[in-house]
Design an enzyme around this catalytic site. Structure first.
Site, short mmCIF file in Angstrom:
data_model
loop_
_atom_site.label_atom_id
_atom_site.label_comp_id
_atom_site.label_asym_id
_atom_site.label_seq_id
_atom_site.Cartn_x
_atom_site.Cartn_y
_atom_site.Cartn_z
N HIS A 18 -3.52 -3.75 -5.81
CA HIS A 18 -3.75 -3.30 -4.43
C HIS A 18 -5.21 -3.44 -4.02
CE1 HIS A 18 -3.83 0.21 -1.36
NE2 HIS A 18 -3.38 -0.87 -0.77
N SER B 282 0.82 -1.21 0.00
CA SER B 282 0.00 0.00 0.00
C SER B 282 0.85 1.26 0.00
CB SER B 282 -0.99 0.03 1.16
OG SER B 282 -0.53 -0.67 2.26
N ASN C 203 -5.07 6.41 -1.03
CA ASN C 203 -4.29 6.85 0.12
C ASN C 203 -3.68 8.23 -0.05
OD1 ASN C 203 -4.77 4.86 2.01
ND2 ASN C 203 -3.17 3.53 1.21
#
Ligand code: NAI
Length: 375
Positions: free
Chosen positions: A137, A116, A187
């Site tokens: 991912h 990640s 993210n």
């Protein structure tokens, strides 16, 4: 095609379940017998629950479970057509595992990492055939979260991203393709949800219950503080720190000392019984303020930062506008995609909000993305 999974922790076991449910034979390899046993037992009880709820038949459950083999040696992955690695988040360890793996598998076996936060390109560089290496991912829990980010490394074959995206669609997932940049899509673009909320809190503008409630009023399922408590401050703070460093310390991504203190105190959130909120039995939950103007000011500020980040990621070629919107709605359940939300609010309004913040604070953190000016 036989699928190999390296690492039978939270992610590896979830991905194994998804692949087996999609009809593949799956081999899960972990260096720890105890981790394999845990994963096998967890999968068994997951399928028992699915049967109990009538989601799958007993027969299907038995045949899906029968397709998954749990193994203690990496050699067991030799006949796989795709191997997805989900081990500890450490660049050197990941590199060395792929070097061992490459000696075993066929030259056309696809190698993928579920990292990640590490550079997919840096892991690929350790391989002798980096062109068959890619990031795939998943989000936690993998069987439930639809989004999968597909991240080609700089060295990856041009067609591999679409091959993997098609495979993920066949597994019932929603794939998005993104450039190998810090935090990928989710993210990175989600950072202001936490960091701007923390900033508002640190400045004493509002308490956490009020900030949480302001964002819930905008349709987010959880406010930033309750969400950080759920993710765990160790995990959330580490991601923030790593994205901040990887972005060459751009002030937009600056971590909060308040969150660092929680990590230091071991107040890691729900799992520790204490985070921003107290999860002890009978502990009182603070009430949000009923000041509507304050609530609007909070959500306007956080939303402006989120939308600005989404446009910036798009402008810098991280992903298409469609994929950025899909990523935020399917990966973190945002009520709307941020690119389209920006258009709905009006980009002139977002520019105005950002300019007011920049004027007030004089910080580069609040600069308007060129992506908004160009849109
Ligand atoms: P975990 O700690 O639950 O599981 C990791 C497993 O890998 C352990 O069972 C460990 O025994 C095994 N392992 C470690 N080194 C190994 C090696 N050299 N060879 C074979 N097995 C080895 O970790 P988790 O949470 O499943 O994360 C795995 C990867 O997925 C990490 O790269 C993480 O960044 C990524 N990820 C994690 C998410 C999460 O929410 N937990 C979400 C998305 C990605």
């Amino acid at each position: 095609m036989k699928i190999g999974i390296i690492g039978s922790g939270a992610m590896g076991s979830g991905i194994a379940q998804v692949a087996a449910q999609a009809g593949h034979d799956v081999v899960v390899f972990d260096q720890q017998k105890s981790a394999l046993d845990r994963a096998e037992n967890a999968l068994k009880s997951t399928f028992a629950k699915l049967v109990e709820k009538g989601k799958i038949s007993e027969q299907d459950s038995a045949s899906i479970f029968g397709r998954v083999a749990f193994r203690e040696t990496i050699d067991s992955l030799s006949s796989c057509g795709l191997v997805i690695e989900a081990i500890v988040e450490n660049l050197d360890v990941k590199k060395s595992v792929f070097q061992s793996l490459e000696k075993l598998v066929s030259p056309d076996c696809i190698l993928a990492t579920n990292t990640s936060s590490l550079s997919v390109t840096a892991i690929a560089a350790a391989c002798s055939k980096p062109e068959r290496f890619i990031g795939i991912h998943f989000f936690n829990p993998a069987p439930l979260m639809p989004l999968v980010e597909i991240i080609p490394a700089l060295q990856t074959n041009a067609e591999l991203a679409s091959t993997c995206a098609n495979l993920m669609r066949a597994w019932g997932k929603v794939p998005v393709v993104c450039k190998d940049t810090p935090g990928f899509i989710v993210n990175r673009v989600a950072r202001p949800y936490y960091s701007e909320a923390l900033r508002i809190y640190d400045e004493g503008i509002a308490d956490m219950a009020t900030i949480d409630s302001a964002m819930r009023n905008q349709g987010f399922r959880m406010g930033p503080f309750e969400l950080m408590d759920m993710i765990g401050h160790d995990v959330n703070y580490t991601v923030t720190e790593s994205v901040f460093a990887a972005m060459y310390f751009d002030p937009r991504f600056r971590p909060s000392i308040t969150q660092k203190k929680l990590v230091e105190a071991n107040w890691l959130g729900r799992k520790a019984g204490r985070g921003f909120y107290n999860y002890a039995e009978g502990a009182e939950r603070p009430n949000p303020s009923s000041d509507v103007e304050l609530s609007t000011a909070i959500s306007n500020r956080i939303l402006a930062m989120l939308i600005n980040e989404a446009y910036d990621a798009h402008y810098l070629g991280v992903a298409s506008a469609e994929d950025i919107d899909l990523a935020m709605t399917k990966g973190v359940n945002y009520p709307k995609g941020l690119i389209s939300w920006g258009k709905e609010i009006g980009l002139d309004v977002i520019v105005e909000r950002m300019n007011v913040l920049q004027l007030q604070y004089g910080e580069d953190r609040y600069r308007v993305s060129a992506g908004i000016h160009k849109a």
